[in-house]
Design a protein around this motif. Structure first.
Motif, PDB file in Angstrom:
ATOM      1  N   VAL A  80       0.838  -1.187   0.000  1.00 47.78           N
ATOM      2  CA  VAL A  80       0.000   0.000   0.000  1.00 47.78           C
ATOM      3  C   VAL A  80       0.879   1.246   0.000  1.00 47.78           C
ATOM      4  N   ARG A  81       1.904   1.194   0.829  1.00 43.37           N
ATOM      5  CA  ARG A  81       2.773   2.353   0.947  1.00 43.37           C
ATOM      6  C   ARG A  81       3.481   2.658  -0.379  1.00 43.37           C
ATOM      7  N   ASP A  82       3.938   1.608  -1.036  1.00 44.90           N
ATOM      8  CA  ASP A  82       4.618   1.818  -2.311  1.00 44.90           C
ATOM      9  C   ASP A  82       3.695   2.447  -3.347  1.00 44.90           C
ATOM     10  N   LEU A  83       2.476   1.949  -3.367  1.00 48.01           N
ATOM     11  CA  LEU A  83       1.506   2.510  -4.298  1.00 48.01           C
ATOM     12  C   LEU A  83       1.278   3.984  -3.979  1.00 48.01           C
ATOM     13  N   ALA A  84       1.119   4.267  -2.707  1.00 46.49           N
ATOM     14  CA  ALA A  84       0.899   5.657  -2.289  1.00 46.49           C
ATOM     15  C   ALA A  84       2.091   6.518  -2.669  1.00 46.49           C
ATOM     16  N   ARG A  85       3.270   5.967  -2.442  1.00 51.68           N
ATOM     17  CA  ARG A  85       4.474   6.754  -2.750  1.00 51.68           C
ATOM     18  C   ARG A  85       4.579   7.091  -4.215  1.00 51.68           C
ATOM     19  N   SER A  86       4.322   6.119  -5.074  1.00 48.10           N
ATOM     20  CA  SER A  86       4.472   6.424  -6.490  1.00 48.10           C
ATOM     21  C   SER A  86       3.362   7.376  -6.933  1.00 48.10           C
ATOM     22  N   HIS A  87       2.229   7.262  -6.297  1.00 49.10           N
ATOM     23  CA  HIS A  87       1.153   8.209  -6.610  1.00 49.10           C
ATOM     24  C   HIS A  87       1.551   9.621  -6.174  1.00 49.10           C
ATOM     25  N   ILE A  88       2.163   9.725  -5.026  1.00 46.26           N
ATOM     26  CA  ILE A  88       2.636  11.033  -4.555  1.00 46.26           C
ATOM     27  C   ILE A  88       3.642  11.600  -5.548  1.00 46.26           C
ATOM     28  N   GLU A  89       4.534  10.737  -6.003  1.00 48.15           N
ATOM     29  CA  GLU A  89       5.537  11.226  -6.962  1.00 48.15           C
ATOM     30  C   GLU A  89       4.895  11.738  -8.247  1.00 48.15           C
ATOM     31  N   ALA A  90       3.906  11.011  -8.719  1.00 49.83           N
ATOM     32  CA  ALA A  90       3.219  11.432  -9.941  1.00 49.83           C
ATOM     33  C   ALA A  90       2.544  12.792  -9.731  1.00 49.83           C
ATOM     34  N   LYS A  94       3.318  16.447 -11.533  1.00 47.61           N
ATOM     35  CA  LYS A  94       2.266  17.271 -12.112  1.00 47.61           C
ATOM     36  C   LYS A  94       2.326  18.683 -11.536  1.00 47.61           C
ATOM     37  N   ILE A  95       2.530  18.768 -10.252  1.00 49.59           N
ATOM     38  CA  ILE A  95       2.614  20.082  -9.599  1.00 49.59           C
ATOM     39  C   ILE A  95       3.794  20.875 -10.145  1.00 49.59           C
ATOM     40  N   ARG A  96       4.928  20.217 -10.277  1.00 50.51           N
ATOM     41  CA  ARG A  96       6.114  20.907 -10.793  1.00 50.51           C
ATOM     42  C   ARG A  96       5.855  21.457 -12.193  1.00 50.51           C
ATOM     43  N   GLN A  97       5.208  20.610 -12.976  1.00 47.38           N
ATOM     44  CA  GLN A  97       4.896  20.991 -14.349  1.00 47.38           C
ATOM     45  C   GLN A  97       3.976  22.218 -14.375  1.00 47.38           C
ATOM     46  N   LEU A  98       2.928  22.163 -13.585  1.00 47.11           N
ATOM     47  CA  LEU A  98       1.994  23.282 -13.523  1.00 47.11           C
ATOM     48  C   LEU A  98       2.682  24.534 -12.984  1.00 47.11           C
ATOM     49  N   GLN A  99       3.484  24.337 -11.953  1.00 46.83           N
ATOM     50  CA  GLN A  99       4.158  25.477 -11.338  1.00 46.83           C
ATOM     51  C   GLN A  99       5.075  26.167 -12.341  1.00 46.83           C
ATOM     52  N   SER A 100       5.730  25.350 -13.148  1.00 47.82           N
ATOM     53  CA  SER A 100       6.624  25.915 -14.150  1.00 47.82           C
ATOM     54  C   SER A 100       5.852  26.734 -15.175  1.00 47.82           C
ATOM     55  N   MET A 101       4.682  26.230 -15.563  1.00 48.43           N
ATOM     56  CA  MET A 101       3.833  26.996 -16.480  1.00 48.43           C
ATOM     57  C   MET A 101       3.393  28.298 -15.828  1.00 48.43           C
ATOM     58  N   VAL A 102       2.955  28.196 -14.594  1.00 48.50           N
ATOM     59  CA  VAL A 102       2.479  29.382 -13.881  1.00 48.50           C
ATOM     60  C   VAL A 102       3.594  30.414 -13.789  1.00 48.50           C
ATOM     61  N   ASP A 103       4.791  29.974 -13.433  1.00 52.29           N
ATOM     62  CA  ASP A 103       5.906  30.904 -13.270  1.00 52.29           C
ATOM     63  C   ASP A 103       6.194  31.659 -14.564  1.00 52.29           C
ATOM     64  N   THR A 104       6.283  30.888 -15.637  1.00 51.51           N
ATOM     65  CA  THR A 104       6.563  31.514 -16.932  1.00 51.51           C
ATOM     66  C   THR A 104       5.478  32.512 -17.308  1.00 51.51           C
ATOM     67  N   LEU A 105       4.258  32.072 -17.175  1.00 52.54           N
ATOM     68  CA  LEU A 105       3.136  32.907 -17.591  1.00 52.54           C
ATOM     69  C   LEU A 105       2.993  34.125 -16.688  1.00 52.54           C
ATOM     70  N   GLN A 106       3.236  33.928 -15.420  1.00 57.59           N
ATOM     71  CA  GLN A 106       3.139  35.053 -14.478  1.00 57.59           C
ATOM     72  C   GLN A 106       4.160  36.125 -14.843  1.00 57.59           C
TER      73      GLN A 106
ATOM     74  N   LEU B 105      -1.594  12.564   1.936  1.00 53.46           N
ATOM     75  CA  LEU B 105      -1.089  11.230   1.654  1.00 53.46           C
ATOM     76  C   LEU B 105       0.331  11.055   2.205  1.00 53.46           C
ATOM     77  N   GLN B 106       1.118  12.098   2.116  1.00 49.56           N
ATOM     78  CA  GLN B 106       2.488  12.015   2.632  1.00 49.56           C
ATOM     79  C   GLN B 106       2.466  11.758   4.139  1.00 49.56           C
ATOM     80  N   GLN B 107       1.534  12.397   4.810  1.00 49.41           N
ATOM     81  CA  GLN B 107       1.412  12.196   6.258  1.00 49.41           C
ATOM     82  C   GLN B 107       1.098  10.733   6.549  1.00 49.41           C
ATOM     83  N   LEU B 108       0.174  10.185   5.764  1.00 51.61           N
ATOM     84  CA  LEU B 108      -0.208   8.790   5.989  1.00 51.61           C
ATOM     85  C   LEU B 108       0.974   7.859   5.711  1.00 51.61           C
ATOM     86  N   VAL B 109       1.707   8.163   4.657  1.00 54.16           N
ATOM     87  CA  VAL B 109       2.858   7.330   4.309  1.00 54.16           C
ATOM     88  C   VAL B 109       3.914   7.406   5.414  1.00 54.16           C
ATOM     89  N   SER B 110       4.093   8.589   5.960  1.00 47.09           N
ATOM     90  CA  SER B 110       5.079   8.754   7.032  1.00 47.09           C
ATOM     91  C   SER B 110       4.701   7.934   8.263  1.00 47.09           C
TER      92      SER B 110
END
Lengths: 137, 137
Positions: A80-90, A94-106, B105-110
């Motif tokens: 369960v933890r591994d699944l959660a971890r990879s989901h967190i990474e995904a 996504k957040i990094r990608q969006l943030q990069s768009m926001v930064d550029t556009l801002q 989710l990170q909290q739960l994983v921790s």
DNA sequence: CCTTGACCTTCCCATAGTGGGAAGGTGTAG
DNA sequence: CTACACCTTCCCACTATGGGAAGGTCAAGG
């Protein structure tokens, strides 16, 4: 209880419940004599579980795996933890990608004084951006 | 130039170019005698513009509006800026939503020590979370 | 007993973008 | 002339969900 009440109770719409059944995420619902779906406390519990997993951003596929692990007495917390971890990474990707768009556009918006179209830094970027080097996707 | 070269040049796949034409985002391409699509420098410029807009996260609908503003001599930078701003806000909302999921989710994983399934805090949350109060969506 | 209205059923369509692939035409190099 | 890379259109798939039509069911009230 019928599907409408199940939907109300769990916050999962009737449409979704039927869909989840159709794709095999949940088992075929029991039926009344007249053909209405009939849900018991255990079904509601499962729907609550699914709703929560979806709220945490798990895909239906991942949710399906979580349901299996939930029901498997031999499964360990590790899986369960591994699944959660990879989901967190995904999600972090996504957040990094969006943030990069926001930064550029801002930045472009900040450079924009609202003047004539021909001076619009946003349009200038769209026109001339070096799209072939630091692409966001 | 034919669609393959246009795709290679702009980084927009042939499939996408045809789709953009089909939905009316770009105008109908010129055709050679044998029916092949034929693109000139101006078409490529437009595709570059579209690619960049998509990279900045604009939807196809928004991109369509941007294209109009780009081509409209009477449009002002203000309209572009407003569109960009609301797009930024939408992306920020999405980021906040994802971040909130990640945090939970990170909290739960921790809290998870990888032990037996029955002690898994992630499954416990999914089972018992107060889904009806602080829902993420 | 019959009507009304709220529920339920299944079925099909739409969304946003994109990829995959089939069946068939074209253009060119050897 | 053939092989091969390219092009064409067309249809299907994906992720999840909502909308709505056509029709059955159930309970309450007249």
């Amino acid at each position: 209880m019928r599907i409408g009440e199940a939907a109300e109770t769990t916050g999962v719409s009737s449409k979704r419940i039927r869909y989840y059944e159709q794709i095999g995420l949940i088992k075929q619902a029991a039926r009344t004599d007249s053909g209405y779906r009939d849900y018991d406390a255990s079904d509601i519990h499962t729907l609550d579980f699914i709703k929560r997993a979806r709220e945490l951003g798990f895909s239906i596929d991942e949710t399906s795996t979580l349901l299996e692990l939930w029901g498997d007495q031999n499964a360990t917390s590790l899986e369960v933890r591994d699944l959660a971890r990879s989901h967190i990474e995904a999600m972090r990707d996504k957040i990094r990608q969006l943030q990069s768009m926001v930064d550029t556009l801002q930045q472009l918006v900040s450079d924009c004084d609202g003047g004539s179209r021909s001076e619009c830094p946003i349009l200038r970027d769209l026109e001339h951006a070096p799209a072939r080097k630091g692409a966001t996707r």
